[in-house]
Design an enzyme around this catalytic site. Sequence first.
Site, PDB file in Angstrom:
ATOM      1  N   HIS A 181       0.836  -1.186   0.000  1.00 22.76           N
ATOM      2  CA  HIS A 181       0.000   0.000   0.000  1.00 22.76           C
ATOM      3  C   HIS A 181       0.876   1.244   0.000  1.00 22.76           C
ATOM      4  CE1 HIS A 181       0.810   0.740   4.262  1.00 22.76           C
ATOM      5  NE2 HIS A 181       0.697  -0.583   4.423  1.00 22.76           N
TER       6      HIS A 181
ATOM      7  N   MET B 138       3.020 -16.495   5.905  1.00 20.34           N
ATOM      8  CA  MET B 138       1.636 -16.891   5.655  1.00 20.34           C
ATOM      9  C   MET B 138       1.562 -18.328   5.150  1.00 20.34           C
ATOM     10  SD  MET B 138      -0.284 -13.538   4.048  1.00 20.34           S
ATOM     11  CE  MET B 138       0.891 -13.285   2.728  1.00 20.34           C
TER      12      MET B 138
ATOM     13  N   ALA C 244       1.887 -20.657   7.923  1.00 20.20           N
ATOM     14  CA  ALA C 244       0.688 -20.657   8.765  1.00 20.20           C
ATOM     15  C   ALA C 244      -0.487 -21.382   8.101  1.00 20.20           C
ATOM     16  CB  ALA C 244       0.294 -19.238   9.106  1.00 20.20           C
TER      17      ALA C 244
ATOM     18  N   VAL D 232      -0.555 -19.316  -0.778  1.00 22.85           N
ATOM     19  CA  VAL D 232       0.143 -18.129  -1.265  1.00 22.85           C
ATOM     20  C   VAL D 232       0.723 -18.440  -2.632  1.00 22.85           C
ATOM     21  CG1 VAL D 232       1.956 -16.451  -0.819  1.00 22.85           C
ATOM     22  CG2 VAL D 232       0.714 -17.473   1.091  1.00 22.85           C
TER      23      VAL D 232
END
Length: 350
Positions: A9, A28, A31, A35
């Site tokens: 961002h 990620m 976890a 992705v």
Amino acid sequence: FATEVQFGHAGAQARGDMETAAAKNKAMRDAGFHVPDSFDQLPSTISQVYTKLCKNGTIAQTPEGETPAVPMDYTWAKKLGLVRKPANFISSISDDRGEELKYGGMSISDVFAQDLGIGGVLSLLWFRKRLPKDCCKFIEMILMVTADHGPAVSGAHNAIVTARAGKDLISSLTSGLLTIGPRFGGALDDAARMFKEAYDSGMSPKAFVDHCKKTNKLIMGIGHRIKSLANPDQRVEIIKTFAKKAFSSTPILDFALGVEQITTSKRANLILNVDGCIAVCFADMLRACAAFSPSEAEDLLDFGCLNGLFVLGRTIGFTGHYIDQLRLKQPLYRHPWDDITYIQELAAQG
């Protein structure tokens, strides 16, 4: 991409290895996140995950509803001529669209080029027809002879009193016009209809007079307070002479003159007055010009065209009286006491 690109961002920054995109993606994935290896593989990864969840029953597929059709844009459809907006007004006498104003389909430049005059313009706007030259001239004559009849008549009197009260032109003109009715200037339509119906029925002038007397009906267009056989109204003579010369036939005028012979034998002022003469000659004009069917001619009389001509003509005179009073700087009018009969009686007890 030829070089490594990180998507984030606005204002994002990596202040260490743990904050890089690669480190975040690995965290990620460890976890249990699905992705993709690159941004370009995101659609295929989503598809694979969705297919797998549907296959094992985690997601129950439901058929998508029919996509509603988007209506065509109104402005675009109107431009293509596919739709039209309902009109609030309908007008058939004039058109101000385009490059030039039109009266009854005739451009304003042609109106002047062909020198139609007021009578021709009125025929286009009132009758939606271009009447013969003699008919247009007759219409102009009506406006001329009805333009004014002195300051003593009720309409001019009202206009003068209103002007002297300091009111504006429109107020003074309206005050005068509102007096037009069965007793003053508004009997033309009734006179035309009465004489026309009597003539068409085959009734003789004497039978018509006797019938009106028997049924206690006034003969509209007959009688004058001042004019008589000995003091004829020159306006009547002008209109009558022109009609006899210009129109191929004048049966209704001839019938009315026959009625006049009978009524004046009883009293000299029971002449065919200017209203009656205009009315019967106008009815003859509608028939003689061959521009109207019988039903169309009947409609024009029912629509009040003759009274409209009187209103239009007398507007000239009323406006003149208004201007005249201002020019003469006349003060507020107050009626003199010696011209009023006062009846002084006590009010009746209730």
